[in-house]
Every structure is written in structure tokens, then in C-alpha cells.
Design a protein around this motif. Structure first.
Motif, PDB file in Angstrom:
ATOM      1  N   ALA A  68       0.775  -1.196   0.218  1.00  0.00           N
ATOM      2  CA  ALA A  68      -0.150   0.096   0.121  1.00  0.00           C
ATOM      3  C   ALA A  68       0.911   1.297  -0.032  1.00  0.00           C
ATOM      4  CB  ALA A  68      -0.986  -0.044   1.119  1.00  0.00           C
ATOM      5  N   LYS A  69       1.846   1.305   0.767  1.00  0.00           N
ATOM      6  CA  LYS A  69       2.764   2.551   0.795  1.00  0.00           C
ATOM      7  C   LYS A  69       3.571   2.747  -0.317  1.00  0.00           C
ATOM      8  CE  LYS A  69       6.510   4.224   3.754  1.00  0.00           C
ATOM      9  NZ  LYS A  69       6.480   5.671   4.030  1.00  0.00           N
ATOM     10  N   TYR A  70       4.115   1.751  -0.882  1.00  0.00           N
ATOM     11  CA  TYR A  70       4.901   1.805  -2.246  1.00  0.00           C
ATOM     12  C   TYR A  70       4.139   1.765  -3.679  1.00  0.00           C
ATOM     13  CZ  TYR A  70       8.609   2.269   1.483  1.00  0.00           C
ATOM     14  OH  TYR A  70       9.274   2.446   2.484  1.00  0.00           O
ATOM     15  N   GLY A  71       2.774   1.316  -3.154  1.00  0.00           N
ATOM     16  CA  GLY A  71       2.188   1.334  -4.603  1.00  0.00           C
ATOM     17  C   GLY A  71       2.483   0.083  -5.493  1.00  0.00           C
ATOM     18  N   ILE A  72       3.072  -0.868  -4.948  1.00  0.00           N
ATOM     19  CA  ILE A  72       3.376  -2.151  -5.709  1.00  0.00           C
ATOM     20  C   ILE A  72       2.368  -3.291  -5.001  1.00  0.00           C
ATOM     21  CG2 ILE A  72       5.727  -1.844  -6.253  1.00  0.00           C
ATOM     22  CD1 ILE A  72       6.630  -2.985  -3.860  1.00  0.00           C
ATOM     23  N   PRO A  73       2.369  -4.254  -5.997  1.00  0.00           N
ATOM     24  CA  PRO A  73       1.364  -5.326  -5.510  1.00  0.00           C
ATOM     25  C   PRO A  73       1.921  -6.532  -4.511  1.00  0.00           C
ATOM     26  CG  PRO A  73       2.233  -5.896  -7.954  1.00  0.00           C
ATOM     27  CD  PRO A  73       2.648  -4.426  -7.520  1.00  0.00           C
ATOM     28  N   HIS A  74       1.001  -6.772  -3.736  1.00  0.00           N
ATOM     29  CA  HIS A  74       1.470  -7.774  -2.875  1.00  0.00           C
ATOM     30  C   HIS A  74       1.219  -9.225  -3.357  1.00  0.00           C
ATOM     31  CE1 HIS A  74      -0.244 -10.369   0.892  1.00  0.00           C
ATOM     32  NE2 HIS A  74       1.113 -10.466   0.752  1.00  0.00           N
ATOM     33  N   ILE A  75       2.295  -9.980  -3.646  1.00  0.00           N
ATOM     34  CA  ILE A  75       1.879 -11.467  -4.235  1.00  0.00           C
ATOM     35  C   ILE A  75       2.120 -12.412  -3.129  1.00  0.00           C
ATOM     36  CG2 ILE A  75       2.623 -12.671  -6.053  1.00  0.00           C
ATOM     37  CD1 ILE A  75       3.300 -10.174  -7.673  1.00  0.00           C
ATOM     38  N   SER A  76       1.124 -13.387  -2.728  1.00  0.00           N
ATOM     39  CA  SER A  76       1.347 -14.155  -1.615  1.00  0.00           C
ATOM     40  C   SER A  76       1.030 -15.482  -2.569  1.00  0.00           C
ATOM     41  CB  SER A  76       0.523 -13.867  -0.813  1.00  0.00           C
ATOM     42  OG  SER A  76       0.012 -15.103  -0.089  1.00  0.00           O
ATOM     43  N   THR A  77       1.982 -16.398  -2.760  1.00  0.00           N
ATOM     44  CA  THR A  77       1.626 -17.775  -3.236  1.00  0.00           C
ATOM     45  C   THR A  77       0.847 -18.356  -2.505  1.00  0.00           C
ATOM     46  OG1 THR A  77       3.767 -18.333  -2.343  1.00  0.00           O
ATOM     47  CG2 THR A  77       3.764 -18.011  -4.851  1.00  0.00           C
ATOM     48  N   GLY A  78       0.574 -18.248  -1.066  1.00  0.00           N
ATOM     49  CA  GLY A  78      -0.212 -19.043  -0.259  1.00  0.00           C
ATOM     50  C   GLY A  78      -1.867 -18.544  -0.675  1.00  0.00           C
TER      51      GLY A  78
END
Ligand code: AMP
Length: 214
Positions: free
Chosen positions: A22-32
Motif C-alpha cells: 500500500a505504501k509503495y504502490g506495488i502489488p502484494h503477491i502471496s503464493t499461499g
């Protein structure tokens, strides 16, 4: 910015990864999360992954790599990403390094959220997850506004079967055996950073952003 989050299951890296995203405007990718979403949708990938996930074992590298490489093609990855739960083995880490080298790119940080096993086992029993959106909570440390309901989407919160104590113990064994070697791998690459994950969530986040903003 391309970031890998390291740390045992339950160390709080998912929560931190979401805030970083959220802070850096990049996606959070969780394989789980991707495996769980596939499981919920009843896809072939989800069914294949389920037999490993239920035991607290790792899904085979071939399956995991196919999934993540496909995800990187999504245009939201253009400015980077924060990876949560991937890579989890040396072959996965090497595959990621090679895939990035091919496009003349590299990771910026590998951040280890460090928490001792005993603290993790007691934390995990209070963990709750939203089946609908993947949101995570803790009954003591990060409770939802309404008990049993997700703040973000109103979905029901559950204790994930892989957060059950005997599964957690096995997941920690798997972590020490297969994922901890990544610490040396990323130390060798010169991008390894460690934060004390036993501090409160806010302080851990500050410690992480101090590193990323350096
Ligand atoms: P997590 O939510 O990251 O703790 O992942 C839950 C489960 O999904 C793990 O216990 C594994 O069975 C599977 N999984 C997630 N990410 C990976 C990965 N990178 N490699 C293999 N299995 C994974």
C-alpha cells in the motif's frame, strides 16, 4: 522496487507485506493466497496444491514456479512487487534470480521478519483468515472490528486448517529445513536485511520502511 519477505509462517510477514504494498504502490503477491484462491475456485491447480497444503508441506517447485512466473506477466508488476511466501526453497530463489537476470533486472531487498518458534506457535492459535479476500487478523494483536467478520469485505473469519498447532509445528520444521537457507543465499547477493518481528506491528513496519527508504 522488488522485495522478498522472508520469515517463518506466522512471523507476520503477510501483514507487513500488505502495508508495504500500500505504501509503495506495488502489488502484494502471496503464493499461499493464490493457492487458497484456486482451492476455493476448485481449479486443477488448487486441487493439486491442496494435498500438500493440508499436510503443511510445500507444493512442488514446478507447480509453484509456473504459477508465479505467470503472475509476473501481469502489468501491475511493472514497477515491482512485494513477494510473500515465495521463494521458499533454494531452487525457487535461483529460478527467480535467473528470470530477473533474463530481463536485466534484480531484487532490491530480502527482508527477514525474525520471530522465535515458541512465539510463533502461541501466535498462530489466535490467527484468523478471511476465506473471501485473504485478509488476516489476530484475536489479540490485530482483532477485526466485529468479531468473526472481515473488516474489508465482511466475510467470515476462520482458523485456517494449516494454522492448527500440529500443522504449525510441521510447517516450522519445513521452514528451517527448506526456507532458512535462503537467508545465506540473499546474504551472498548482498540484499539481506533482518528486522525483529517480536516488536509490535507498527514498530516492525517502521523498521522495515527505514530500510526500504535508505
Ligand atoms: P502461506 O500462506 O504462505 O503460509 O502458504 C500456505 C501453504 O501454501 C504452504 O504451507 C505451502 O503448502 C503452500 N505454499 C505457499 N507458497 C509456497 C511456495 N513458494 N512453495 C511451495 N509451497 C507454497
Amino acid at each position: 522496487m522488488k522485495i522478498v519477505m522472508l520469515g517463518a509462517p506466522g512471523a507476520g510477514k503477510g501483514t507487513q507485506a500488505k502495508r508495504i504494498a500500500a505504501k509503495y504502490g506495488i502489488p502484494h503477491i502471496s503464493t499461499g493466497d493464490i493457492f487458497r484462491a484456486n482451492l476455493k475456485a476448485g481449479t486443477e491447480l488448487g486441487l493439486k496444491a491442496k494435498e500438500y497444503m493440508d499436510k503443511g508441506a510445500l507444493v512442488p517447485d514446478s507447480l509453484t514456479l509456473e504459477l508465479i512466473m505467470d503472475r509476473f506477466n501481469n502489468e501491475d508488476c511493472a514497477n515491482g512487487y512485494v513477494l510473500d511466501g515465495f521463494p521458499r526453497t533454494i531452487p525457487q530463489a535461483k529460478a527467480l534470480t535467473e528470470a530477473l537476470e533474463k530481463i536485466g533486472d534484480k531484487l532490491d531487498f530480502a527482508v527477514d521478519v525474525d520471530v522465535p518458534d515458541e512465539a510463533i506457535i502461541s501466535r498462530m492459535s489466535g490467527r484468523r483468515a478471511c476465506l473471501q479476500c485473504g485478509g488476516t487478523y489476530h484475536v489479540v494483536f490485530n482483532p477485526p472490528k466485529v468479531e468473526g467478520k472481515c473488516d474489508a469485505c465482511g466475510g467470515d473469519l476462520i482458523l485456517r486448517s494449516d494454522d492448527a498447532p500440529e500443522t504449525v509445528r510441521h510447517r516450522l520444521e519445513v521452514y528451517h529445513e527448506q526456507t532458512q537457507p535462503l537467508i545465506d543465499y540473499y546474504k551472498d547477493e548482498g540484499i539481506f536485511e533482518r528486522v525483529d518481528g517480536t516488536k509490535d506491528m507498527e514498530t516492525v513496519f517502521e523498521d522495515i520502511t527505514n530500510i526500504l527508504d535508505r
